[in-house]
Design a protein around this motif. Structure first.
Motif, PDB file in Angstrom:
ATOM      1  N   LEU A 143       0.825  -1.203   0.000  1.00  0.00           N
ATOM      2  CA  LEU A 143       0.000   0.000   0.000  1.00  0.00           C
ATOM      3  C   LEU A 143       0.864   1.260   0.000  1.00  0.00           C
ATOM      4  CD1 LEU A 143      -2.717  -1.085   2.590  1.00  0.00           C
ATOM      5  CD2 LEU A 143      -3.084  -0.687   0.145  1.00  0.00           C
ATOM      6  N   ALA A 144       0.337   2.312  -0.605  1.00  0.00           N
ATOM      7  CA  ALA A 144       1.081   3.571  -0.743  1.00  0.00           C
ATOM      8  C   ALA A 144       1.359   4.199   0.615  1.00  0.00           C
ATOM      9  CB  ALA A 144       0.304   4.542  -1.621  1.00  0.00           C
ATOM     10  N   SER A 145       2.476   4.893   0.713  1.00  0.00           N
ATOM     11  CA  SER A 145       2.843   5.566   1.960  1.00  0.00           C
ATOM     12  C   SER A 145       1.902   6.712   2.292  1.00  0.00           C
ATOM     13  CB  SER A 145       4.280   6.091   1.860  1.00  0.00           C
ATOM     14  OG  SER A 145       4.394   7.002   0.781  1.00  0.00           O
ATOM     15  N   SER A 146       1.144   7.189   1.302  1.00  0.00           N
ATOM     16  CA  SER A 146       0.213   8.294   1.516  1.00  0.00           C
ATOM     17  C   SER A 146      -1.124   7.849   2.102  1.00  0.00           C
ATOM     18  CB  SER A 146      -0.038   9.025   0.199  1.00  0.00           C
ATOM     19  OG  SER A 146      -0.519   8.116  -0.784  1.00  0.00           O
ATOM     20  N   LEU A 147      -1.288   6.570   2.360  1.00  0.00           N
ATOM     21  CA  LEU A 147      -2.532   6.051   2.918  1.00  0.00           C
ATOM     22  C   LEU A 147      -2.862   6.766   4.226  1.00  0.00           C
ATOM     23  CD1 LEU A 147      -4.567   3.632   2.308  1.00  0.00           C
ATOM     24  CD2 LEU A 147      -3.365   2.450   4.159  1.00  0.00           C
ATOM     25  N   ARG A 148      -4.156   7.118   4.437  1.00  0.00           N
ATOM     26  CA  ARG A 148      -4.565   7.819   5.644  1.00  0.00           C
ATOM     27  C   ARG A 148      -5.296   6.915   6.635  1.00  0.00           C
ATOM     28  NH1 ARG A 148      -4.830  13.248   5.620  1.00  0.00           N
ATOM     29  NH2 ARG A 148      -5.077  12.878   7.858  1.00  0.00           N
ATOM     30  N   LEU A 149      -6.100   6.000   6.125  1.00  0.00           N
ATOM     31  CA  LEU A 149      -6.966   5.207   7.003  1.00  0.00           C
ATOM     32  C   LEU A 149      -7.406   3.958   6.253  1.00  0.00           C
ATOM     33  CD1 LEU A 149      -8.619   5.220   9.736  1.00  0.00           C
ATOM     34  CD2 LEU A 149     -10.475   6.286   8.426  1.00  0.00           C
ATOM     35  N   ALA A 150      -7.734   2.902   6.993  1.00  0.00           N
ATOM     36  CA  ALA A 150      -8.236   1.680   6.366  1.00  0.00           C
ATOM     37  C   ALA A 150      -9.197   0.969   7.301  1.00  0.00           C
ATOM     38  CB  ALA A 150      -7.084   0.750   5.973  1.00  0.00           C
ATOM     39  N   LEU A 151     -10.066   0.178   6.726  1.00  0.00           N
ATOM     40  CA  LEU A 151     -10.951  -0.719   7.466  1.00  0.00           C
ATOM     41  C   LEU A 151     -10.669  -2.137   7.009  1.00  0.00           C
ATOM     42  CD1 LEU A 151     -14.397   1.154   7.187  1.00  0.00           C
ATOM     43  CD2 LEU A 151     -12.600   1.441   8.915  1.00  0.00           C
ATOM     44  N   ASP A 152     -10.468  -3.036   7.955  1.00  0.00           N
ATOM     45  CA  ASP A 152     -10.245  -4.448   7.640  1.00  0.00           C
ATOM     46  C   ASP A 152     -11.581  -5.178   7.747  1.00  0.00           C
ATOM     47  OD1 ASP A 152      -9.273  -6.945   7.139  1.00  0.00           O
ATOM     48  OD2 ASP A 152      -7.848  -6.980   8.795  1.00  0.00           O
ATOM     49  N   VAL A 153     -11.990  -5.810   6.648  1.00  0.00           N
ATOM     50  CA  VAL A 153     -13.236  -6.572   6.599  1.00  0.00           C
ATOM     51  C   VAL A 153     -12.853  -8.032   6.354  1.00  0.00           C
ATOM     52  CG1 VAL A 153     -15.505  -6.770   5.521  1.00  0.00           C
ATOM     53  CG2 VAL A 153     -14.375  -4.539   5.629  1.00  0.00           C
ATOM     54  N   PRO A 154     -12.647  -8.806   7.402  1.00  0.00           N
ATOM     55  CA  PRO A 154     -12.071 -10.145   7.237  1.00  0.00           C
ATOM     56  C   PRO A 154     -12.990 -11.162   6.574  1.00  0.00           C
ATOM     57  CG  PRO A 154     -12.692  -9.789   9.525  1.00  0.00           C
ATOM     58  CD  PRO A 154     -12.854  -8.473   8.824  1.00  0.00           C
ATOM     59  N   LEU A 251       2.256  -9.637  -4.065  1.00  0.00           N
ATOM     60  CA  LEU A 251       2.198  -8.193  -3.844  1.00  0.00           C
ATOM     61  C   LEU A 251       1.033  -7.835  -2.913  1.00  0.00           C
ATOM     62  CD1 LEU A 251       3.560  -5.491  -4.708  1.00  0.00           C
ATOM     63  CD2 LEU A 251       1.669  -5.230  -6.331  1.00  0.00           C
ATOM     64  N   LEU A 252      -0.123  -8.456  -3.147  1.00  0.00           N
ATOM     65  CA  LEU A 252      -1.291  -8.266  -2.296  1.00  0.00           C
ATOM     66  C   LEU A 252      -1.847  -9.625  -1.895  1.00  0.00           C
ATOM     67  CD1 LEU A 252      -3.301  -5.448  -4.149  1.00  0.00           C
ATOM     68  CD2 LEU A 252      -2.033  -5.198  -2.005  1.00  0.00           C
ATOM     69  N   ASP A 297      -5.887   5.361 -10.424  1.00  0.00           N
ATOM     70  CA  ASP A 297      -6.367   5.203  -9.052  1.00  0.00           C
ATOM     71  C   ASP A 297      -5.749   3.975  -8.390  1.00  0.00           C
ATOM     72  OD1 ASP A 297      -7.868   7.428  -9.507  1.00  0.00           O
ATOM     73  OD2 ASP A 297      -9.790   6.384  -9.673  1.00  0.00           O
ATOM     74  N   ALA A 298      -5.563   2.906  -9.163  1.00  0.00           N
ATOM     75  CA  ALA A 298      -4.961   1.698  -8.600  1.00  0.00           C
ATOM     76  C   ALA A 298      -3.491   1.917  -8.250  1.00  0.00           C
ATOM     77  CB  ALA A 298      -5.104   0.543  -9.586  1.00  0.00           C
ATOM     78  N   ILE A 299      -2.759   2.618  -9.109  1.00  0.00           N
ATOM     79  CA  ILE A 299      -1.331   2.860  -8.868  1.00  0.00           C
ATOM     80  C   ILE A 299      -1.141   3.828  -7.699  1.00  0.00           C
ATOM     81  CG2 ILE A 299       0.749   3.893  -9.869  1.00  0.00           C
ATOM     82  CD1 ILE A 299      -0.213   2.717 -12.595  1.00  0.00           C
ATOM     83  N   GLU A 300      -2.024   4.797  -7.560  1.00  0.00           N
ATOM     84  CA  GLU A 300      -1.950   5.690  -6.406  1.00  0.00           C
ATOM     85  C   GLU A 300      -2.135   4.913  -5.102  1.00  0.00           C
ATOM     86  OE1 GLU A 300      -4.851   8.710  -6.948  1.00  0.00           O
ATOM     87  OE2 GLU A 300      -3.645   9.887  -8.356  1.00  0.00           O
ATOM     88  N   GLY A 304       3.024  -0.567  -6.815  1.00  0.00           N
ATOM     89  CA  GLY A 304       3.570  -1.712  -7.538  1.00  0.00           C
ATOM     90  C   GLY A 304       2.746  -2.152  -8.723  1.00  0.00           C
ATOM     91  N   VAL A 305       1.489  -1.701  -8.792  1.00  0.00           N
ATOM     92  CA  VAL A 305       0.642  -2.032  -9.947  1.00  0.00           C
ATOM     93  C   VAL A 305       1.265  -1.503 -11.238  1.00  0.00           C
ATOM     94  CG1 VAL A 305      -1.607  -1.525 -11.020  1.00  0.00           C
ATOM     95  CG2 VAL A 305      -1.494  -2.230  -8.624  1.00  0.00           C
ATOM     96  N   SER A 306       2.080  -0.470 -11.143  1.00  0.00           N
ATOM     97  CA  SER A 306       2.696   0.101 -12.348  1.00  0.00           C
ATOM     98  C   SER A 306       3.595  -0.887 -13.075  1.00  0.00           C
ATOM     99  CB  SER A 306       3.498   1.355 -11.984  1.00  0.00           C
ATOM    100  OG  SER A 306       4.580   1.028 -11.117  1.00  0.00           O
ATOM    101  N   GLU A 307       4.031  -1.942 -12.394  1.00  0.00           N
ATOM    102  CA  GLU A 307       4.880  -2.957 -13.015  1.00  0.00           C
ATOM    103  C   GLU A 307       4.084  -4.115 -13.595  1.00  0.00           C
ATOM    104  OE1 GLU A 307       8.072  -2.459 -13.391  1.00  0.00           O
ATOM    105  OE2 GLU A 307       7.928  -0.561 -12.281  1.00  0.00           O
ATOM    106  N   PHE A 308       2.764  -4.112 -13.415  1.00  0.00           N
ATOM    107  CA  PHE A 308       1.934  -5.209 -13.917  1.00  0.00           C
ATOM    108  C   PHE A 308       1.882  -5.192 -15.441  1.00  0.00           C
ATOM    109  CE2 PHE A 308      -1.104  -5.836 -10.027  1.00  0.00           C
ATOM    110  CZ  PHE A 308      -0.011  -6.130  -9.232  1.00  0.00           C
TER     111      PHE A 308
END
Length: 387
Positions: A143-154, A251-252, A297-300, A304-308
């Motif tokens: 995940l990008a270093s600019s990430l602000r927040l996330a929710l984990d939905v297991p 990667l993910l 949006d995916a690369i932001e 690593g998606v940029s290498e796909f």
């Protein structure tokens, strides 16, 4: 049109996508002889394009509690559904990935919106965990270093719809049913208020006392349905990308979602990125603008998606209804059943739709879960009349 007599089945299913195939298989298991009629190739329509997210919690929306309950019931049914499917079909790889999902935000506005999404899910009693950006990146380092927040939905998982429909087709065959590809249905045969089968494009009559319309966006294109007995279905276009990581898997490990984009890992180095929601009629062209926005949006979100490597760009048509809820159950014509309008939830809702519909076809009472999705809400019959 000249009609020639043909084969007879207990049930005729119009549509060989994930919904139609799942219904046919479960109906065969109840001892019914089922014929599936598919205008193209089995699993080759909307199901072929779908990403396969099984995300009732991620997709929860205010005022759609019945749909949430249906989605959760279907998600809970998935492990036994695929276990039964593998056993009957003899094919072990159904493409199911119990991976979990992260909902993410990259700026203040997105973070505020995500907090509201968290509050909604907490009010609904759904299992979700708020993560600091550092903890989200610990769980998913890409995940990008600019990430602000996330929710984990297991409990929101994923499945490969292409593998799923392949295995479902085999299961229908092994269970004694028949899947007829490149067999378009021209019209229904209805007399004295009940259905008696269908007429194919070549004039052949396929007899059946019960007919299930599971043709997705093409459900309203079938002739012979009385004007007051049809249901309104519209196409909702979705553009989607399929890619692979030349470095292989890893990667993910989870589905990752952000407003406007999602990334679905297949677990083997392949990924799906989607998906747009467009009111464009039956247009299935792929546009440069949509591809650009999805990749941007995916690369932001995951640099690593940029290498796909891009393998496929495609567009599909989701079947939508005026209230954005599916249509499940028997309508105003005796013996005529509807299983369509699942919009972007067809893959998720396949197990529960199949179980309810197969039971109804075998004479069992319809589950109370289906009441909100009865065709009668559009045809004028009492809402909740599902048998």
């Amino acid at each position: 049109m000249a009609i020639s007599s043909g084969a007879e089945s207990d049930v005729v299913v119009i549509g060989g996508g994930v919904i139609g195939l799942a219904i046919a298989w479960r109906a065969c298991e109840r001892g019914l002889h089922v014929t599936v009629l598919e205008r193209g190739e089995s699993g080759g329509g909307t199901s072929w394009v779908a990403a396969g997210m099984l995300g009732p919690v991620a997709e929860a929306a205010p005022g759609e509690e019945p749909l949430l309950a249906l989605g959760q019931a279907s998600a809970r049914a998935y492990p036994s559904f695929i276990s039964d499917l593998a056993r009957v079909s003899g094919l072990s790889d159904v493409g199911y990935t119990p991976c979990g999902t992260l909902l993410t935000a990259r700026d203040d506005d997105e973070a505020e919106a995500l907090v509201r999404e968290l509050e909604l899910r907490e009010r609904l009693g759904l299992r979700v965990e708020r993560l600091r950006a550092s903890e989200a990146r610990r769980r998913e380092p890409a995940l990008a270093s600019s990430l602000r927040l996330a929710l984990d939905v297991p409990d929101d998982h994923a499945i490969d719809p292409r593998k799923l429909t392949h295995v479902l087709t085999a299961a229908v065959d092994r269970a004694g049913g028949e899947v007829r590809e490149r067999t378009p249905v021209a019209e229904l045969v209805i007399s004295a208020g009940r259905v008696h089968g269908v007429v194919l494009g070549d004039g052949q009559h396929v007899k059946g006392d019960q007919v299930v319309v599971a043709a997705g966006v093409w459900s309203t294109e079938i002739a012979g349905i009385p004007p007051d007995a049809g249901v309104p279905i519209r196409p909702v276009k979705g553009q989607i990308l399929r890619l692979h990581d030349p470095a292989g898997p890893g990667l993910l490990s989870r589905v990752v979602r952000r407003a406007g984009v999602y990334i679905v890992p297949r677990g083997d180095g392949r990924y799906v990125i989607g998906g747009t929601m467009e009111e464009r009629g039956f247009d299935t062209t792929v546009t440069a603008g949509a591809v650009f926005e999805l990749l941007r949006d995916a690369i932001e979100l995951v640099p690593g998606v940029s290498e796909f490597v891009i393998d496929e760009c495609s567009a599909g048509l989701r079947p939508g209804t005026p209230d954005n809820l599916p249509v499940i159950g028997c309508g105003d014509v005796e013996g005529l059943y509807w299983a369509t309008g699942h919009r972007r939830g067809g893959v998720l809702l396949a197990p529960i739709t199949a179980e309810m519909m197969a039971g109804a076809l075998a004479g069992e009472p319809m589950s109370e879960l289906a009441a909100a999705f009865a065709p009668g809400r559009f045809t004028g019959s009492p809402v909740g009349s599902t048998t």
